[in-house]
Design a protein around this motif. Structure first.
Motif, short mmCIF file in Angstrom:
data_model
loop_
_atom_site.label_atom_id
_atom_site.label_comp_id
_atom_site.label_asym_id
_atom_site.label_seq_id
_atom_site.Cartn_x
_atom_site.Cartn_y
_atom_site.Cartn_z
N GLY A 35 0.81 -1.21 0.00
CA GLY A 35 0.00 0.00 0.00
C GLY A 35 0.84 1.26 0.00
N MET A 36 2.04 1.18 0.54
CA MET A 36 2.93 2.34 0.59
C MET A 36 3.44 2.71 -0.80
SD MET A 36 3.10 3.22 3.81
CE MET A 36 4.59 3.85 4.49
N SER A 37 3.44 1.75 -1.71
CA SER A 37 3.99 2.03 -3.04
C SER A 37 3.07 1.62 -4.18
CB SER A 37 5.33 1.30 -3.21
OG SER A 37 5.15 -0.10 -3.08
N GLY A 38 1.87 1.16 -3.87
CA GLY A 38 1.00 0.62 -4.90
C GLY A 38 0.11 1.61 -5.61
N GLY A 39 0.20 2.88 -5.29
CA GLY A 39 -0.66 3.86 -5.92
C GLY A 39 -1.79 4.28 -5.01
N ALA A 40 -2.40 5.40 -5.34
CA ALA A 40 -3.39 6.05 -4.48
C ALA A 40 -4.59 5.16 -4.13
CB ALA A 40 -3.88 7.33 -5.13
N PHE A 41 -5.03 4.35 -5.06
CA PHE A 41 -6.23 3.57 -4.83
C PHE A 41 -5.96 2.07 -4.79
CE2 PHE A 41 -7.56 7.56 -6.81
CZ PHE A 41 -8.34 8.05 -5.77
N TYR A 42 -4.71 1.70 -4.49
CA TYR A 42 -4.35 0.29 -4.37
C TYR A 42 -5.18 -0.33 -3.25
CZ TYR A 42 -1.73 -3.95 -3.48
OH TYR A 42 -1.37 -5.25 -3.29
N LEU A 43 -5.89 -1.41 -3.55
CA LEU A 43 -6.79 -2.01 -2.57
C LEU A 43 -6.60 -3.52 -2.52
CD1 LEU A 43 -9.25 -1.96 -0.62
CD2 LEU A 43 -10.70 -2.14 -2.66
N GLU A 44 -6.40 -4.02 -1.32
CA GLU A 44 -6.49 -5.45 -1.03
C GLU A 44 -7.66 -5.58 -0.06
OE1 GLU A 44 -2.91 -7.60 -0.01
OE2 GLU A 44 -1.70 -6.21 -1.20
N LEU A 45 -8.74 -6.14 -0.54
CA LEU A 45 -10.02 -6.09 0.17
C LEU A 45 -9.98 -6.73 1.56
CD1 LEU A 45 -12.84 -4.99 -0.13
CD2 LEU A 45 -13.52 -7.17 -1.14
N VAL A 46 -9.50 -7.94 1.67
CA VAL A 46 -9.54 -8.64 2.97
C VAL A 46 -8.70 -7.91 4.02
CG1 VAL A 46 -8.97 -10.78 4.20
CG2 VAL A 46 -10.18 -10.87 1.99
N PRO A 47 -7.44 -7.56 3.74
CA PRO A 47 -6.69 -6.81 4.76
C PRO A 47 -7.33 -5.48 5.12
CG PRO A 47 -5.19 -7.70 3.12
CD PRO A 47 -6.58 -7.92 2.61
N ALA A 48 -7.93 -4.81 4.15
CA ALA A 48 -8.59 -3.52 4.42
C ALA A 48 -9.80 -3.72 5.33
CB ALA A 48 -9.00 -2.85 3.12
N ILE A 49 -10.59 -4.73 5.07
CA ILE A 49 -11.78 -4.99 5.90
C ILE A 49 -11.36 -5.42 7.30
CG2 ILE A 49 -13.75 -6.56 6.21
CD1 ILE A 49 -14.13 -6.44 3.15
N VAL A 50 -10.37 -6.32 7.39
CA VAL A 50 -9.90 -6.75 8.71
C VAL A 50 -9.40 -5.55 9.51
CG1 VAL A 50 -8.09 -8.06 9.91
CG2 VAL A 50 -9.37 -9.12 8.04
N GLY A 51 -8.61 -4.71 8.88
CA GLY A 51 -8.09 -3.53 9.56
C GLY A 51 -9.18 -2.58 10.00
N MET A 52 -10.18 -2.37 9.15
CA MET A 52 -11.27 -1.47 9.50
C MET A 52 -12.10 -2.03 10.66
SD MET A 52 -12.78 1.36 9.17
CE MET A 52 -12.02 2.04 7.75
#
Length: 173
Positions: free
Chosen positions: A55-72
């Motif tokens: 996410g630090m280098s993948g671009g502004a809207f780089y999304l990995e759904l499962v890690p994002a949901i777990v984190g949220m």
């Protein structure tokens, strides 16, 4: 503790958690990272550091759904928990009005300090004031504290007054 305090604290904590999320997502976007990096960071202890690093280098809207949901989900659970603790503190001290507002702001910084000193290092992350820095830490926790403070200022006094009126009506009967 009264139920309305508990529910109010949890709801205010969730609003604070959402406000904090919006702020961190905008800050990451402006820093050139994926706006989902904050969620990856919170979820990293569960899903690993990979999504956060990408996410630090993948671009502004780089999304990995499962890690994002777990984190949220983890972030909102923490936010609700700390909101509940705030409601217990508010109920115990009986602070209302501007004193309750001030308590909400100070409390948010205390929570940020506890999380940065104990929880984040325990799961392998640096304290917030080290990365991304003290200004970010200050603004990030202000965004969490404002909904708590506003709840203490605007809604707790009204609930107290209406409760006193109801108790007076019961005694009059």
């Amino acid at each position: 503790m009264q139920r309305r305090y508990a529910i109010g604290g949890i709801i205010a904590g969730l609003f604070g958690g959402l406000a904090m999320t919006v702020y961190t997502m905008i800050a990451e976007l402006l820093a050139g990272h994926s706006m989902f990096t904050p969620s990856y960071m919170v979820g990293a202890p569960i899903v690993g550091m990979g999504a956060m690093e990408r996410g630090m280098s993948g671009g502004a809207f780089y999304l990995e759904l499962v890690p994002a949901i777990v984190g949220m989900v983890v972030h909102l659970l923490w936010a609700a928990f700390w909101g509940l603790v705030f409601s217990a503190l508010l109920w115990t001290t009986r602070l209302t009005g501007w004193a309750g507002f001030a308590l909400g702001i100070v409390y948010a910084y205390a929570v940020g300090t506890v999380m940065s000193l104990f929880v984040m290092p325990a799961v392998g992350l640096k304290p917030t004031w080290e990365m991304p820095g003290p200004v970010f830490f200050a603004l990030d926790h202000l965004t969490y504290g404002l909904p708590l403070a506003i709840w203490a200022l605007a809604f707790v006094p009204r609930a107290e007054a209406s409760n006193q009126i109801r108790q007076g009506e019961r005694h009059a009967v």
